[in-house]
Scaffold this motif. Sequence first.
Motif, mmCIF file in Angstrom:
data_model
loop_
_atom_site.group_PDB
_atom_site.id
_atom_site.type_symbol
_atom_site.label_atom_id
_atom_site.label_comp_id
_atom_site.label_asym_id
_atom_site.label_seq_id
_atom_site.Cartn_x
_atom_site.Cartn_y
_atom_site.Cartn_z
ATOM 1 N N LEU A 230 0.827 -1.206 0.000
ATOM 2 C CA LEU A 230 0.000 0.000 0.000
ATOM 3 C C LEU A 230 0.861 1.256 0.000
ATOM 4 C CD1 LEU A 230 -2.802 -1.130 2.462
ATOM 5 C CD2 LEU A 230 -2.879 -1.103 -0.040
ATOM 6 N N ALA A 231 1.962 1.217 0.734
ATOM 7 C CA ALA A 231 2.892 2.351 0.717
ATOM 8 C C ALA A 231 3.533 2.498 -0.662
ATOM 9 C CB ALA A 231 3.960 2.164 1.782
ATOM 10 N N ALA A 232 3.812 1.368 -1.314
ATOM 11 C CA ALA A 232 4.379 1.415 -2.668
ATOM 12 C C ALA A 232 3.408 2.060 -3.645
ATOM 13 C CB ALA A 232 4.765 0.011 -3.129
ATOM 14 N N PHE A 233 2.108 1.791 -3.483
ATOM 15 C CA PHE A 233 1.114 2.441 -4.348
ATOM 16 C C PHE A 233 1.180 3.961 -4.184
ATOM 17 C CE2 PHE A 233 -1.828 -1.525 -4.120
ATOM 18 C CZ PHE A 233 -1.154 -2.104 -5.179
ATOM 19 N N ARG A 234 1.372 4.423 -2.948
ATOM 20 C CA ARG A 234 1.490 5.867 -2.731
ATOM 21 C C ARG A 234 2.760 6.412 -3.389
ATOM 22 N NH1 ARG A 234 -0.497 4.128 2.369
ATOM 23 N NH2 ARG A 234 1.577 4.226 3.331
ATOM 24 N N SER A 235 3.828 5.638 -3.338
ATOM 25 C CA SER A 235 5.071 6.061 -3.996
ATOM 26 C C SER A 235 4.895 6.110 -5.506
ATOM 27 C CB SER A 235 6.211 5.101 -3.632
ATOM 28 O OG SER A 235 6.515 5.162 -2.253
ATOM 29 N N ILE A 236 4.163 5.148 -6.048
ATOM 30 C CA ILE A 236 3.902 5.136 -7.484
ATOM 31 C C ILE A 236 3.157 6.397 -7.888
ATOM 32 C CG2 ILE A 236 2.529 4.004 -9.290
ATOM 33 C CD1 ILE A 236 3.256 1.321 -7.931
ATOM 34 N N ALA A 237 2.159 6.791 -7.100
ATOM 35 C CA ALA A 237 1.407 8.016 -7.402
ATOM 36 C C ALA A 237 2.336 9.226 -7.426
ATOM 37 C CB ALA A 237 0.294 8.209 -6.373
#
Length: 286
Positions: A230-237
Amino acid sequence: MNPDLDRVPAGPEQTDIYDVYALRYTWNDRRRIHENFLRRDMLDGPMPIDFYIWILRNQHRTVIVDTGFGRRAEAERGQSLEIDPIEALRIIGIEPDEVEDVVLTHLHYDHAGNIDKFARARFHVQEAEVAYATGSCMGSAAMRYTFDVENVAQIVRLTFAERVVHHCGTAEPFPGISLHLLPGHSEGLQGVRVDTRRGPLLLACDASVYFSNYIRRAPFGITIDVRDTLAAFRSIARLTGSIAHLIPGHDPLIRKLYPSISVAGVELVALHAKPDPARFEELRGG
């Protein structure tokens, strides 16, 4: 698809701008929706998966991202190869023995095979991924089944030969290319951000296996840490700014969103080209 070329184009003259191609070396049409998400409370049905390696190229350097798997893994894992990725590179005019740098997004068998075919290359990998792939979790069959012991052993040998660059988080190994730690699917998975003529692209690899994993914030079926994912998804954004600059790891949709060229009969998806805006609107709605 554009008319057939003899070899992959040389790319931009600028040292920090690249053409980016996806080379699909095989696929699995039998995969189902429930295999691709941790949640199993959705309607099931077909959801094919593609297997890619990526080529980053300008007139000064060619960087290969991931190396696919080979004939041994094909036999052992029951996943057929449509074309050997090493042979595909040779066909399009890239000799693996002449490649100087390979980025491994992570060490799963379908991303880190064929390492021995790159006789001169330096391999760029996150230190956390090597530690995980050689650590205590590999004593569990459930945790190690996505890894291949021979691939991991090769990385250890090449470390002793001073041909592995171990990165610790964000790194900029070349002009216009940066690496970003995006764990969750694996402990040391890294995305590759590349500057192109249409702006920066993020090869998120298996931090978002499909567009829908990211859009729905729904982790992939193989996830070792949901919170990290989930943190990686925020980084992707943060790294993309727009879904039009996200390249997921295995999604067949990229072959519909982007134009392709044919090089000596090998299809390359031109990710640096302008995508189909109408199809991206469909993605946002889905």
